[in-house]
Design a protein around this motif. Structure first.
Motif, short mmCIF file in Angstrom:
data_model
loop_
_atom_site.label_atom_id
_atom_site.label_comp_id
_atom_site.label_asym_id
_atom_site.label_seq_id
_atom_site.Cartn_x
_atom_site.Cartn_y
_atom_site.Cartn_z
N TYR A 139 26.10 -35.36 76.97
CA TYR A 139 25.26 -35.38 75.77
C TYR A 139 25.00 -36.80 75.29
N SER A 140 23.87 -36.98 74.64
CA SER A 140 23.57 -38.25 73.98
C SER A 140 24.44 -38.37 72.74
N SER A 172 30.86 -28.50 66.39
CA SER A 172 29.58 -27.90 66.79
C SER A 172 28.41 -28.64 66.16
N ASP A 173 28.68 -29.36 65.08
CA ASP A 173 27.62 -30.16 64.46
C ASP A 173 28.18 -31.50 63.99
N VAL A 189 23.11 -32.36 62.60
CA VAL A 189 22.50 -31.95 63.86
C VAL A 189 23.56 -31.29 64.72
N LYS A 190 23.11 -30.48 65.69
CA LYS A 190 24.04 -29.91 66.65
C LYS A 190 24.66 -31.05 67.46
N SER A 191 25.90 -30.89 67.86
CA SER A 191 26.59 -31.92 68.66
C SER A 191 25.84 -32.23 69.94
N SER A 192 25.13 -31.25 70.46
CA SER A 192 24.38 -31.44 71.71
C SER A 192 23.01 -32.05 71.48
N GLU A 193 22.69 -32.36 70.21
CA GLU A 193 21.33 -32.86 69.88
C GLU A 193 21.37 -34.13 69.03
N ILE A 194 22.35 -34.99 69.27
CA ILE A 194 22.44 -36.25 68.54
C ILE A 194 21.28 -37.14 69.01
N PRO A 195 20.46 -37.62 68.09
CA PRO A 195 19.33 -38.45 68.52
C PRO A 195 19.76 -39.83 69.00
N ASP A 196 18.98 -40.41 69.91
CA ASP A 196 19.25 -41.78 70.34
C ASP A 196 19.00 -42.72 69.18
#
Length: 197
Positions: A139-140, A172-173, A189-196
């Motif tokens: 993940y990012s 999870s977030d 945000v979801k842990s799998s969707e951390i923005p760059d």
């Protein structure tokens, strides 16, 4: 905490006196465990007793470095009591058992994590080291704190957990911010969707 003034205070102390020195964390050499600083820190003393469970894992000047100059170097009664309690809880605890491990660095917790995998059914990971584990999962993590040298180690821990049928739980977030500031704009945000960035 170092220098001639400290040496003078220590040398003039009488039996039963208590001397409180300034916080060693004010010195950058403390966390870097620099040998010259360590030698100055240890110089006025005869022995070392660590009674701080919460800092015993750190390889800092005041926890690890001084042990090279002060003999004996021992754990205190409180530290021993904490270790006995922890050992009893882990080896004789009820099953299923979970452990919560936090902190910023995987590098300082890896031996604990590996030992807990053998004893616990679930390990809940929090703190800054979460991001090293998230990166290990592909993940990012944006600009979050990551120990890049320990991403492979985190992968190994995750693989060992899976092989043993154990669970490693990560958040999870995550709360992300546009800057490191009390006035920053934040969002969850979801842990799998951390923005760059």
């Amino acid at each position: 905490c170092i220098g001639d003034e400290v040496a003078k205070i220590v040398n003039e102390a009488k039996e039963g006196d208590v001397i409180m020195l300034e916080n060693t964390r004010f010195y950058k050499e403390e966390t870097k465990n620099e040998p010259e600083f360590v030698e100055k820190l240890a110089a006025p003393f005869d022995l070392y007793v660590n009674d701080a469970f919460g800092t015993a894992h750190r390889a800092h000047a005041s926890t690890e470095g001084v042990t090279k100059f002060l003999q004996p170097s021992v754990s205190g009664f409180l530290l021993a009591k904490e270790l006995e309690y922890l050992d009893g809880a882990v080896t004789g605890g009820e099953k299923p058992m979970a452990a919560i491990v936090g902190g910023s660095k995987v590098s300082t917790k890896i031996t604990v994590l590996e030992a807990l995998l053998d004893k616990c059914d679930v390990i809940i990971i929090g703190g800054g080291m979460v991001f090293t584990f998230l990166k290990a999962q592909g993940y990012s993590v944006g600009t979050s704190l990551v120990e890049d040298d320990f991403v492979d180690t985190a992968k190994e821990v995750l693989a060992k957990a899976e092989k043993l049928g154990k669970k490693i739980l990560l958040p999870s977030d995550i709360i992300v911010a546009d800057k490191f500031d009390a006035e920053a704009e934040t969002q969850i945000v979801k842990s799998s969707e951390i923005p760059d960035g």
